[in-house]
Design an enzyme around this catalytic site. Structure first.
Site, mmCIF file in Angstrom:
data_model
loop_
_atom_site.group_PDB
_atom_site.id
_atom_site.type_symbol
_atom_site.label_atom_id
_atom_site.label_comp_id
_atom_site.label_asym_id
_atom_site.label_seq_id
_atom_site.Cartn_x
_atom_site.Cartn_y
_atom_site.Cartn_z
ATOM 1 N N GLY A 279 6.127 -14.121 -32.579
ATOM 2 C CA GLY A 279 5.573 -15.434 -32.264
ATOM 3 C C GLY A 279 6.604 -16.477 -31.893
ATOM 4 O O GLY A 279 6.270 -17.655 -31.775
ATOM 5 N N PRO A 322 9.687 -10.076 -32.257
ATOM 6 C CA PRO A 322 9.510 -10.928 -31.076
ATOM 7 C C PRO A 322 9.065 -10.117 -29.860
ATOM 8 O O PRO A 322 9.564 -9.010 -29.630
ATOM 9 C CB PRO A 322 10.913 -11.498 -30.855
ATOM 10 C CG PRO A 322 11.837 -10.476 -31.431
ATOM 11 C CD PRO A 322 11.110 -9.863 -32.594
ATOM 12 N N GLY A 323 8.139 -10.648 -29.111
ATOM 13 C CA GLY A 323 7.708 -10.025 -27.861
ATOM 14 C C GLY A 323 7.981 -10.988 -26.712
ATOM 15 O O GLY A 323 8.913 -10.816 -25.916
ATOM 16 N N ARG A 324 7.187 -12.053 -26.694
ATOM 17 C CA ARG A 324 7.295 -13.076 -25.649
ATOM 18 C C ARG A 324 8.724 -13.587 -25.483
ATOM 19 O O ARG A 324 9.192 -13.770 -24.348
ATOM 20 C CB ARG A 324 6.385 -14.244 -26.059
ATOM 21 C CG ARG A 324 6.329 -15.420 -25.124
ATOM 22 C CD ARG A 324 5.664 -16.630 -25.826
ATOM 23 N NE ARG A 324 4.496 -16.221 -26.593
ATOM 24 C CZ ARG A 324 3.268 -16.162 -26.120
ATOM 25 N NH1 ARG A 324 3.011 -16.552 -24.896
ATOM 26 N NH2 ARG A 324 2.262 -15.758 -26.874
ATOM 27 N N TYR A 369 -6.398 -19.178 -22.163
ATOM 28 C CA TYR A 369 -5.935 -20.097 -23.215
ATOM 29 C C TYR A 369 -5.590 -21.491 -22.695
ATOM 30 O O TYR A 369 -5.023 -22.278 -23.437
ATOM 31 C CB TYR A 369 -4.617 -19.608 -23.838
ATOM 32 C CG TYR A 369 -4.480 -18.187 -24.238
ATOM 33 C CD1 TYR A 369 -5.365 -17.609 -25.140
ATOM 34 C CD2 TYR A 369 -3.410 -17.417 -23.768
ATOM 35 C CE1 TYR A 369 -5.188 -16.298 -25.552
ATOM 36 C CE2 TYR A 369 -3.228 -16.115 -24.179
ATOM 37 C CZ TYR A 369 -4.121 -15.557 -25.068
ATOM 38 O OH TYR A 369 -3.934 -14.262 -25.480
ATOM 39 N N CYS A 396 -12.970 -14.819 -7.137
ATOM 40 C CA CYS A 396 -14.248 -15.504 -6.987
ATOM 41 C C CYS A 396 -14.632 -16.217 -8.280
ATOM 42 O O CYS A 396 -15.641 -15.894 -8.907
ATOM 43 C CB CYS A 396 -15.334 -14.507 -6.597
ATOM 44 S SG CYS A 396 -14.894 -13.610 -5.120
ATOM 45 N N GLU A 397 -13.765 -17.123 -8.730
ATOM 46 C CA GLU A 397 -13.973 -17.893 -9.963
ATOM 47 C C GLU A 397 -13.309 -19.229 -9.748
ATOM 48 O O GLU A 397 -12.132 -19.263 -9.384
ATOM 49 C CB GLU A 397 -13.236 -17.249 -11.147
ATOM 50 C CG GLU A 397 -13.725 -15.922 -11.625
ATOM 51 C CD GLU A 397 -14.887 -16.031 -12.589
ATOM 52 O OE1 GLU A 397 -15.110 -17.143 -13.142
ATOM 53 O OE2 GLU A 397 -15.573 -15.026 -12.766
HETATM 54 C C1 PLP Z 1 1.486 -10.214 -30.795
HETATM 55 C C2 PLP Z 1 2.272 -9.754 -31.952
HETATM 56 C C3 PLP Z 1 3.652 -9.885 -31.945
HETATM 57 C C4 PLP Z 1 4.430 -10.527 -30.824
HETATM 58 O O1 PLP Z 1 4.078 -11.851 -30.616
HETATM 59 P P1 PLP Z 1 4.951 -12.728 -29.588
HETATM 60 O O2 PLP Z 1 4.244 -14.042 -29.569
HETATM 61 O O3 PLP Z 1 4.899 -12.043 -28.274
HETATM 62 O O4 PLP Z 1 6.325 -12.797 -30.134
HETATM 63 C C5 PLP Z 1 4.351 -9.384 -33.023
HETATM 64 N N1 PLP Z 1 3.717 -8.788 -34.058
HETATM 65 C C6 PLP Z 1 2.378 -8.658 -34.091
HETATM 66 C C7 PLP Z 1 1.737 -7.994 -35.256
HETATM 67 C C8 PLP Z 1 1.611 -9.126 -33.053
HETATM 68 O O5 PLP Z 1 0.288 -8.994 -33.087
#
Ligand code: PLP
Length: 470
Positions: A279, A322-324, A369, A396-397
């Site tokens: 997150g 972390p992903g994002r 979102y 088409c939205e």
């Molecule tokens: C979505 C998610 C993440 C990654 O969230 P980011 O906002 O992309 O960092 C990490 N752990 C869990 C369990 C998630 O569902």
């Protein structure tokens, strides 16, 4: 994006939504890691997701180094799991693993891609609130390092599945599990809120049951300890996304650590690991400042150390997901402008609708979102006075908006190349083929050279899936 802003050298730019390799040349043309956008568009077509490999790797490294250093200071260790749901391709899985990260997956498909990218099962986690038997079997077959269980029924399902495999003659180790908790702490942006009872599908609540009985979390943990087919690794919490203030992580950590101490007091089992989820927020717009991994690591680890000291328990090994923050800023979407249409608003202003050759199929986040993005014309310089523009797709939205509001040069016209910043996360991974638009390719750029990681979908692909009824 003309000058490399301060902070770029450190690999984690502040206040800039573009990857470190994005630079506008004196000729007005933008280059991504040395590859100019006209060449990228000519070689790969538009729309295209463009990933700056060095930037992505630097962000992965920065997270690992930040958490390892902060944890080493207090005498424990850290693991960083890349949350694959943000964008998972074989190459991305390989890159982050080469940078010392592990990979979190949330489905059998993500697990298969991580494995195909060469990530060993032991370095993979499997999440999900509704994992299928097939997904659990795949995880056990791969020997994943951890399965994050999300419900009481899943505890027994997984244990029964291990028992059934053994009975069928498939040697299967006790499944390594973490229990996902809902701490009541929710965060996103600059604030966090804390509630007792949560109205959401994930995890097991820490709130006491009716008449003060055990919480769902405790009930599930006791059940895991009762089942010899399972091995309890630790506790897991994920509190939200796009978090810019680490205080929410610290608040959740305190609750998780208190439960860890209470479980130890009751059962004698002190779990080794605590995962605080992902997150970590990024900059989507100019001037926004990402959550710095060093600051986040220091504050979170400090809070964990304080809480453990107060509880009189040794520190757990920590993990984060972390992903994002790793892939988001490393990616941009390159589009070609088509129809440009001025629309007069009730207040007399004119909004210039700039249509691009993709839209909500390649970036659903604005429609889903209300997410905000930044766009620039990247193929040329322009001295034209800026106009208030809205970048829209070709679907088409009327809600098919890519960028709600941005200033673009008043001479924006069909054929211009336009880039949207920070689309590396949750762009391709949430893409659809709505209106039967084939999904764009994922193109990686490094040292001036580009290559395709995921090829463009074609109409032939779409027709191959549609087998007709003959
Ligand atoms: C979505 C998610 C993440 C990654 O969230 P980011 O906002 O992309 O960092 C990490 N752990 C869990 C369990 C998630 O569902």
């Amino acid at each position: 994006m003309t000058d490399a802003p301060a902070g770029h050298a450190a690999g984690v730019p502040a206040g800039v939504p573009w990857s470190t390799g994005v630079v506008r040349g004196a000729d007005g043309v933008v280059r991504v890691a040395g590859a100019d956008v006209h060449t990228l568009a000519a070689e790969h077509g538009t729309p295209a997701y463009v990933l700056d490999e060095a930037d992505l790797r630097a962000r992965a490294r920065a997270f690992r180094e930040a958490f390892e250093a902060a944890c080493a200071q207090v005498g424990t260790g850290a693991d960083v799991y890349y949350a694959g749901k943000a964008l998972l391709t074989r190459a991305v899985a390989r890159w982050v693993h080469e940078e010392g990260l592990r990979v979190d997956t949330a489905s059998g498909g993500e697990l298969a891609v991580a494995l195909a990218g060469g990530v060993p099962g032991a370095d993979i986690g499997l999440h999900g609130n509704n994992k299928s038997d097939a997904e659990l079997h795949a995880a056990l077959d791969a020997g994943v390092g951890r399965i994050i269980v999300d419900s009481l029924v899943e505890v027994d399902r997984l244990a029964d599945l291990v028992a059934a495999r053994r009975a069928a003659g498939t040697p299967t180790d006790a499944a390594p599990v973490m229990v996902r908790l809902t701490t009541g702490v929710h965060a996103g942006g600059h604030e966090f809120i804390a509630t007792a009872h949560e109205d959401q599908k994930f995890g097991l609540s820490l709130a006491a049951g009716p008449a003060g009985g055990d919480s769902p979390a405790v009930t599930a943990l006791l059940r895991v300890l009762e089942r010899p087919e399972l091995r309890l690794l630790g506790l897991h919490s994920h509190i939200g996304s796009q978090i810019l203030d680490p205080a929410g992580f610290a608040a959740a950590a305190e609750k998780v650590l208190a439960l860890r101490a209470a479980l130890a007091a009751r059962t004698g089992v002190l779990v080794d690991e605590v995962d605080l989820g992902g997150g970590y927020g990024i900059a989507y717009l100019p001037g926004e400042v990402a959550l710095d991994p060093d600051r986040a690591a220091k504050e979170v680890v400090h809070a964990v150390a304080d809480a453990c000291r107060a509880l009189g328990t040794p520190l757990p090994r920590l993990s984060v997901e972390p992903g994002r923050a790793i892939v988001g800023p490393a990616g941009l979407t390159l589009y070609t402008v088509g129809t440009v249409k001025p629309v007069r608003l009730d207040d007399g202003r004119v909004r210039t609708y700039v249509s691009v050759d993709g839209g909500m199929s390649d970036n659903i986040r604005p429609a889903l979102y209300g997410a905000r993005y930044h766009a620039e014309l990247v193929g040329r310089a322009s001295d034209a006075a800026p106009v208030l523009a809205r970048v829209v797709g070709k679907h088409c939205e009327s809600g098919d908006v890519v960028v709600h509001e941005v200033q673009l040069p008043g001479d924006v016209r069909a054929g211009d190349l336009l880039a949207v910043a920070a689309t590396g996360a949750y762009g391709r991974s949430m893409a659809s083929s709505y209106n039967l638009l084939p999904r764009p390719p994922v193109v990686a750029v490094r040292a001036g050279a580009s290559r395709v990681l995921v090829r463009r979908e074609t109409v032939a692909d779409l027709l191959a899936l549609d087998v007709g009824d003959a």
